[in-house]
Design an enzyme around this catalytic site. Structure first.
Site, PDB file in Angstrom:
ATOM      1  N   GLU A   1       0.880  -1.163   0.000  1.00 31.40           N
ATOM      2  CA  GLU A   1       0.000   0.000   0.000  1.00 31.40           C
ATOM      3  C   GLU A   1       0.920   1.217   0.000  1.00 31.40           C
ATOM      4  O   GLU A   1       1.532   1.529   1.009  1.00 31.40           O
ATOM      5  CB  GLU A   1      -0.902  -0.059   1.241  1.00 31.40           C
TER       6      GLU A   1
ATOM      7  N   CYS B   1      -1.899   8.876   2.717  1.00 39.20           N
ATOM      8  CA  CYS B   1      -1.769   8.412   1.331  1.00 39.20           C
ATOM      9  C   CYS B   1      -3.024   8.732   0.533  1.00 39.20           C
ATOM     10  O   CYS B   1      -2.953   9.019  -0.655  1.00 39.20           O
ATOM     11  CB  CYS B   1      -1.471   6.916   1.301  1.00 39.20           C
TER      12      CYS B   1
HETATM   13  P1  NDP Z   1       9.212   5.083   3.912  1.00 40.61           P
HETATM   14  O1  NDP Z   1       8.452   4.448   2.835  1.00 40.61           O
HETATM   15  O2  NDP Z   1      10.675   5.213   3.759  1.00 40.61           O
HETATM   16  O3  NDP Z   1       8.920   4.324   5.305  1.00 40.61           O
HETATM   17  C1  NDP Z   1       7.839   3.452   5.540  1.00 40.61           C
HETATM   18  C2  NDP Z   1       8.347   2.168   6.191  1.00 40.61           C
HETATM   19  O4  NDP Z   1       9.130   1.451   5.221  1.00 40.61           O
HETATM   20  C3  NDP Z   1       9.267   2.420   7.374  1.00 40.61           C
HETATM   21  O5  NDP Z   1       9.092   1.405   8.340  1.00 40.61           O
HETATM   22  C4  NDP Z   1      10.641   2.336   6.739  1.00 40.61           C
HETATM   23  O6  NDP Z   1      11.660   2.050   7.630  1.00 40.61           O
HETATM   24  C5  NDP Z   1      10.440   1.219   5.740  1.00 40.61           C
HETATM   25  N1  NDP Z   1      11.390   1.229   4.628  1.00 40.61           N
HETATM   26  C6  NDP Z   1      11.904   2.285   3.984  1.00 40.61           C
HETATM   27  N2  NDP Z   1      12.748   1.904   3.005  1.00 40.61           N
HETATM   28  C7  NDP Z   1      12.771   0.561   3.029  1.00 40.61           C
HETATM   29  C8  NDP Z   1      13.482  -0.425   2.282  1.00 40.61           C
HETATM   30  N3  NDP Z   1      14.320  -0.094   1.311  1.00 40.61           N
HETATM   31  N4  NDP Z   1      13.281  -1.723   2.576  1.00 40.61           N
HETATM   32  C9  NDP Z   1      12.435  -2.069   3.566  1.00 40.61           C
HETATM   33  N5  NDP Z   1      11.760  -1.189   4.315  1.00 40.61           N
HETATM   34  C10 NDP Z   1      11.910   0.118   4.055  1.00 40.61           C
HETATM   35  O7  NDP Z   1       8.589   6.505   4.182  1.00 40.61           O
HETATM   36  P2  NDP Z   1       9.240   7.816   4.813  1.00 40.61           P
HETATM   37  O8  NDP Z   1       8.920   7.798   6.247  1.00 40.61           O
HETATM   38  O9  NDP Z   1      10.662   8.040   4.484  1.00 40.61           O
HETATM   39  O10 NDP Z   1       8.399   8.898   4.035  1.00 40.61           O
HETATM   40  C11 NDP Z   1       8.789   9.279   2.717  1.00 40.61           C
HETATM   41  C12 NDP Z   1       7.599   9.441   1.822  1.00 40.61           C
HETATM   42  O11 NDP Z   1       6.919   8.197   1.688  1.00 40.61           O
HETATM   43  C13 NDP Z   1       6.514  10.378   2.326  1.00 40.61           C
HETATM   44  O12 NDP Z   1       6.832  11.702   2.105  1.00 40.61           O
HETATM   45  C14 NDP Z   1       5.336   9.880   1.529  1.00 40.61           C
HETATM   46  O13 NDP Z   1       5.392  10.414   0.242  1.00 40.61           O
HETATM   47  C15 NDP Z   1       5.530   8.382   1.483  1.00 40.61           C
HETATM   48  N6  NDP Z   1       4.796   7.667   2.549  1.00 40.61           N
HETATM   49  C16 NDP Z   1       3.609   7.092   2.241  1.00 40.61           C
HETATM   50  C17 NDP Z   1       2.872   6.486   3.232  1.00 40.61           C
HETATM   51  C18 NDP Z   1       1.561   5.861   2.941  1.00 40.61           C
HETATM   52  O14 NDP Z   1       0.679   5.877   3.811  1.00 40.61           O
HETATM   53  N7  NDP Z   1       1.380   5.245   1.797  1.00 40.61           N
HETATM   54  C19 NDP Z   1       3.319   6.448   4.618  1.00 40.61           C
HETATM   55  C20 NDP Z   1       4.619   7.048   4.825  1.00 40.61           C
HETATM   56  C21 NDP Z   1       5.299   7.626   3.819  1.00 40.61           C
HETATM   57  P3  NDP Z   1      12.623   3.232   8.185  1.00 40.61           P
HETATM   58  O15 NDP Z   1      11.708   4.279   8.695  1.00 40.61           O
HETATM   59  O16 NDP Z   1      13.421   2.534   9.218  1.00 40.61           O
HETATM   60  O17 NDP Z   1      13.416   3.739   7.012  1.00 40.61           O
END
Ligand code: NDP
Length: 453
Positions: free
Chosen positions: A227, A261
């Site tokens: 998602e 989102c």
């Molecule tokens: P991320 O997608 O980086 O983080 C979401 C989760 O994924 C966190 O637990 C993170 O861990 C993990 N994650 C990140 N990169 C990886 C990877 N390569 N492999 C496995 N797990 C990973 O979101 P951010 O917090 O950096 O936000 C950045 C942007 O993402 C936002 O500005 C927005 O555009 C989007 N976003 C969308 C969301 C939604 O509801 N669909 C929610 C949050 C963000 P860790 O934090 O330890 O890096």
């Protein structure tokens, strides 16, 4: 790994990263628990889930305050989030066995032939900080009730919430390790997916994170639900009641401090009502109270992390430099905390970030369109396909447009929102797989054919 209050910039807690031995022990415990949990009658699993709903309601203020402290969600929205988690628990407590009951196939004479839905094992949930409770419960409620066990890797800024969620299951009387949590950074997620004791992965987050998880899961042939982000269009037709629509538009853009989102991000407005809509919408955005998220009067709190606010501001600045008109906001507030004001951009060039990228904060891009055809073209002109809404005095006219919108969730005269009773999913770069409803609970099960002659 620090959890920092985004309203004050003070460190709330520092968490130790789990070492390899701890991760190994937790995965072992999860696997062992799966062996007995899968044999636990589903009626018992439903009962425990109903208890989890009670725990959530009893402790809603405690859990809500923690979310507000860790990621800045306005307190009333945090309380609603806890209540919604209780709702999803109630929903699957009531319906899980119905959704997973054996399906008898009546067309094979002389044989007993049916389909059964069996759990597959520990499922890893990689979750974000924006709805730190809801994202986890909408994953965990169906999948643990289906007989799987949950292994959470939460975002480090909400590790306190991860512990609190574990306490919900503990207080509800679940056996140990049905729900477990790993304090690890993103770089260590691939190693966990590769582990044989993990049988599936669900991720909510950015498209970038989704691609990384999909790559590893693909190699490992493990089922995945993704998602991801969205750039949802909010289409205003020329017959829409503008006063009410502008109010809903401001709400749709700024819910959860704009960090959702499925928040409406691009407002596509028919040229016949464009000027009036921009004026009304800008006034609605201006009227919102920005401030301390613990104050019940606050509409918009701080952005969850400094880097997220900086990225948002860079997107706004680059869009204005490319020719967009800034109608409201556009500068971080000069006070402690990561406060970004409600911001309205118009005349945004096609290739500016405010049109091509996801804006994860209270920034709206308003685009004038000449008719429905252009509205649909612009609505679909994005890599994302999560949600979309159409606003009109004529619901049938709105409904006729729904088939033309490439998105997983389309609403007419209603803000796009998730609801346990209906499926939630995206298309294109917004991901794949389904959460919630009878469809969501079947994402991590073995759909087994049994044929008895
Ligand atoms: P991320 O997608 O980086 O983080 C979401 C989760 O994924 C966190 O637990 C993170 O861990 C993990 N994650 C990140 N990169 C990886 C990877 N390569 N492999 C496995 N797990 C990973 O979101 P951010 O917090 O950096 O936000 C950045 C942007 O993402 C936002 O500005 C927005 O555009 C989007 N976003 C969308 C969301 C939604 O509801 N669909 C929610 C949050 C963000 P860790 O934090 O330890 O890096």
């Amino acid at each position: 790994m620090k959890s920092i209050n985004p309203a004050t910039e003070e460190v709330i807690e520092t968490h130790e990263e789990h070492d390899e031995a701890t991760v190994d022990a937790r995965l072992d415990a999860a696997w062992d628990r799966f062996e007995s949990w899968r044999e636990t009658p589903i009626s018992r699993r439903e009962k425990l889930l109903a208890s989890a709903a009670d725990v959530l309601r009893e402790h809603s203020e405690e859990y809500a305050s923690l979310m507000t402290e860790e990621m800045g969600k306005p307190i009333e929205q945090a309380v609603s989030e806890v209540e919604k988690c209780a709702w999803v628990c109630d929903y699957y407590a009531e319906h899980a066995s119905e959704f997973l009951q054996d399906e008898h196939i009546g067309t094979v004479p002389g044989s007993k032939t049916y389909v059964s839905y069996e759990p597959i094992g520990p499922v890893l949930a990689v979750m974000p900080w924006n709805f730190p409770f809801w994202q986890v419960f909408r994953f965990a409620a169906p999948h643990i009730t289906a007989g799987n066990v949950a292994v959470l890797k939460h975002a480090p800024n909400v590790f306190g919430c991860a512990d609190a969620i574990a306490s919900v299951f503990e207080r509800a009387g679940y056996p140990d390790d049905v729900f477990t949590s790993l304090q690890i950074p993103a770089e260590r997620v691939a190693g966990v997916i590769e582990d044989d004791r993990v049988r599936g992965v669900s991720l909510t987050g950015s498209t970038r994170a989704g691609r990384a998880v999909a790559e590893t899961s693909g190699r490992e042939l493990k089922p995945t639900v993704l998602e991801l982000g969205g750039s949802d269009p909010f289409i205003v037709l020329d017959d829409a009641p503008l006063e009410a629509t502008a109010k809903q538009a401001a709400r749709a853009r700024t819910q959860n401090n704009g960090q959702s989102c499925i928040a409406a991000k691009r407002f596509l407005v028919h040229e016949g009502v464009y000027d009036e809509f921009v004026e009304r919408f800008t006034e609605e955005m201006r009227a919102l109270t920005v401030g301390d998220p613990t104050d019940p009067g606050t509409d918009v709190g701080p952005q969850a992390r400094a880097d997220l606010m900086e990225t948002l501001h860079e997107q706004v600045t680059a869009s204005v430099e490319a020719g967009a008109t800034l109608r409201l906001g556009g500068e971080p507030l000069d006070r402690p905390g990561h406060y970004y004001p409600p911001t309205v951009l118009t005349d945004v060039p096609d290739d500016a970030p405010a049109r091509t990228e996801e804006l994860f904060g209270p920034v709206a891009t308003v685009i004038e369109v000449e008719d429905e055809t252009e509205a649909i073209r612009v609505a679909n002109d994005t890599p994302y396909g999560l949600g979309a809404s159409v606003w009109t005095a004529d619901a049938e006219r709105g409904e006729a447009l729904t088939t033309k919108l490439t998105a997983g969730n389309v609403a007419v005269n209603h803000i796009v929102a998730s609801d346990p009773r209906v499926p939630f999913s995206g298309t294109k770069d917004s991901g794949y797989g389904t959460e919630l409803s009878r469809h969501g609970i079947r994402e991590f099960v073995n759909t087994k054919t049994v044929w008895v002659e």
